[in-house]
Design a protein around this motif. Structure first.
Motif, PDB file in Angstrom:
ATOM      1  N   SER A  83     -41.965  33.268   7.453  1.00 27.29           N
ATOM      2  CA  SER A  83     -43.337  32.482   7.297  1.00 27.29           C
ATOM      3  C   SER A  83     -44.033  32.942   5.964  1.00 27.29           C
ATOM      4  O   SER A  83     -43.902  34.181   5.914  1.00 27.29           O
ATOM      5  CB  SER A  83     -43.987  32.423   8.537  1.00 27.29           C
ATOM      6  N   PRO A  84     -44.680  32.202   5.286  1.00 26.95           N
ATOM      7  CA  PRO A  84     -45.714  32.501   4.339  1.00 26.95           C
ATOM      8  C   PRO A  84     -46.648  33.649   4.702  1.00 26.95           C
ATOM      9  O   PRO A  84     -46.948  34.707   4.431  1.00 26.95           O
ATOM     10  CB  PRO A  84     -46.208  31.594   3.678  1.00 26.95           C
ATOM     11  N   ALA A  85     -47.120  33.472   5.904  1.00 22.31           N
ATOM     12  CA  ALA A  85     -48.266  34.373   6.587  1.00 22.31           C
ATOM     13  C   ALA A  85     -47.473  35.650   6.784  1.00 22.31           C
ATOM     14  O   ALA A  85     -48.416  36.464   6.390  1.00 22.31           O
ATOM     15  CB  ALA A  85     -48.812  33.610   7.844  1.00 22.31           C
ATOM     16  N   ALA A  86     -46.500  35.891   7.452  1.00 12.52           N
ATOM     17  CA  ALA A  86     -45.776  36.967   7.499  1.00 12.52           C
ATOM     18  C   ALA A  86     -45.666  37.867   6.225  1.00 12.52           C
ATOM     19  O   ALA A  86     -45.824  38.947   6.391  1.00 12.52           O
ATOM     20  CB  ALA A  86     -44.631  36.812   8.470  1.00 12.52           C
ATOM     21  N   LEU A  87     -45.270  37.110   5.228  1.00 14.44           N
ATOM     22  CA  LEU A  87     -44.936  37.996   3.971  1.00 14.44           C
ATOM     23  C   LEU A  87     -46.430  38.167   3.617  1.00 14.44           C
ATOM     24  O   LEU A  87     -46.564  39.381   3.057  1.00 14.44           O
ATOM     25  CB  LEU A  87     -44.397  36.902   3.125  1.00 14.44           C
ATOM     26  N   LEU A  88     -47.265  37.177   3.518  1.00 16.15           N
ATOM     27  CA  LEU A  88     -48.618  37.654   2.819  1.00 16.15           C
ATOM     28  C   LEU A  88     -49.172  38.907   3.543  1.00 16.15           C
ATOM     29  O   LEU A  88     -50.077  39.594   2.924  1.00 16.15           O
ATOM     30  CB  LEU A  88     -49.523  36.469   2.807  1.00 16.15           C
ATOM     31  N   ARG A  89     -49.094  39.127   4.782  1.00 15.57           N
ATOM     32  CA  ARG A  89     -49.884  40.033   5.794  1.00 15.57           C
ATOM     33  C   ARG A  89     -48.722  41.439   5.594  1.00 15.57           C
ATOM     34  O   ARG A  89     -49.574  42.413   5.543  1.00 15.57           O
ATOM     35  CB  ARG A  89     -49.587  39.740   7.299  1.00 15.57           C
ATOM     36  N   GLY A  90     -47.334  41.404   5.381  1.00  7.74           N
ATOM     37  CA  GLY A  90     -46.872  42.589   5.818  1.00  7.74           C
ATOM     38  C   GLY A  90     -46.056  43.125   4.567  1.00  7.74           C
ATOM     39  O   GLY A  90     -45.692  44.044   4.553  1.00  7.74           O
ATOM     40  N   GLU A  91     -45.943  42.357   3.465  1.00  4.25           N
ATOM     41  CA  GLU A  91     -45.181  42.994   2.235  1.00  4.25           C
ATOM     42  C   GLU A  91     -46.100  43.119   1.161  1.00  4.25           C
ATOM     43  O   GLU A  91     -47.268  42.720   1.079  1.00  4.25           O
ATOM     44  CB  GLU A  91     -44.207  41.829   1.835  1.00  4.25           C
ATOM     45  N   PRO A  92     -45.654  44.054   0.115  1.00  8.86           N
ATOM     46  CA  PRO A  92     -46.728  44.282  -1.055  1.00  8.86           C
ATOM     47  C   PRO A  92     -46.879  42.904  -1.727  1.00  8.86           C
ATOM     48  O   PRO A  92     -46.046  42.246  -2.013  1.00  8.86           O
ATOM     49  CB  PRO A  92     -45.652  45.196  -1.847  1.00  8.86           C
ATOM     50  N   LEU A  93     -48.168  42.879  -1.910  1.00  6.58           N
ATOM     51  CA  LEU A  93     -48.772  41.496  -2.538  1.00  6.58           C
ATOM     52  C   LEU A  93     -48.335  41.326  -3.769  1.00  6.58           C
ATOM     53  O   LEU A  93     -47.998  40.043  -4.124  1.00  6.58           O
ATOM     54  CB  LEU A  93     -50.275  41.560  -2.500  1.00  6.58           C
ATOM     55  N   VAL A  94     -48.169  42.399  -4.573  1.00  3.93           N
ATOM     56  CA  VAL A  94     -47.677  42.169  -6.119  1.00  3.93           C
ATOM     57  C   VAL A  94     -46.363  41.562  -6.132  1.00  3.93           C
ATOM     58  O   VAL A  94     -46.032  40.809  -6.926  1.00  3.93           O
ATOM     59  CB  VAL A  94     -47.717  43.749  -6.671  1.00  3.93           C
TER      60      VAL A  94
END
Length: 111
Positions: A83-94
């Motif tokens: 999910s986009p939310a999981a990625l935006l929350r948990g992964e390096p934003l860059v």
């Protein structure tokens, strides 16, 4: 736009629970405090919320809020079935920020 405005806009589009998740907090009280300015999230959280707000803005130009919410929470094949939310929350934003933005643009262009 200031952090309070971003949080308020996100809360209107995504709901307080999802904003709390994106902001890496466990309760919506923090989201309310961010919105009213009585508490300021850390710089990393602010950047995640800004990116989320930008993505939500892309989607909300063509879709209603319920679709935007579902897009943020649903598995996305362009994002490795995450999910986009999981990625935006948990992964390096860059790393994930540009990928999530591209997925939102693709969704608007192709459905």
């Amino acid at each position: 736009m200031d952090t309070g405005g971003i949080v308020t806009g996100l809360r209107e589009l995504l709901g307080a629970q999802l904003v709390a998740y994106l902001g890496r907090v466990s309760n919506t009280r923090s989201v309310r405090e961010w919105a009213d300015g009585s508490r300021v999230p850390g710089a990393d959280v602010v950047q995640r919320l800004r990116t989320s707000f930008y993505v939500a803005g892309i989607l909300s130009e063509r879709e209603r809020a319920t679709i935007v919410q579902a897009w943020f929470q649903g598995m996305n094949p362009e994002l490795g079935d995450k999910s986009p939310a999981a990625l935006l929350r948990g992964e390096p934003l860059v790393v994930v920020g540009p990928i999530v933005v591209a997925a939102a643009r693709s969704f608007i262009a192709h459905g």
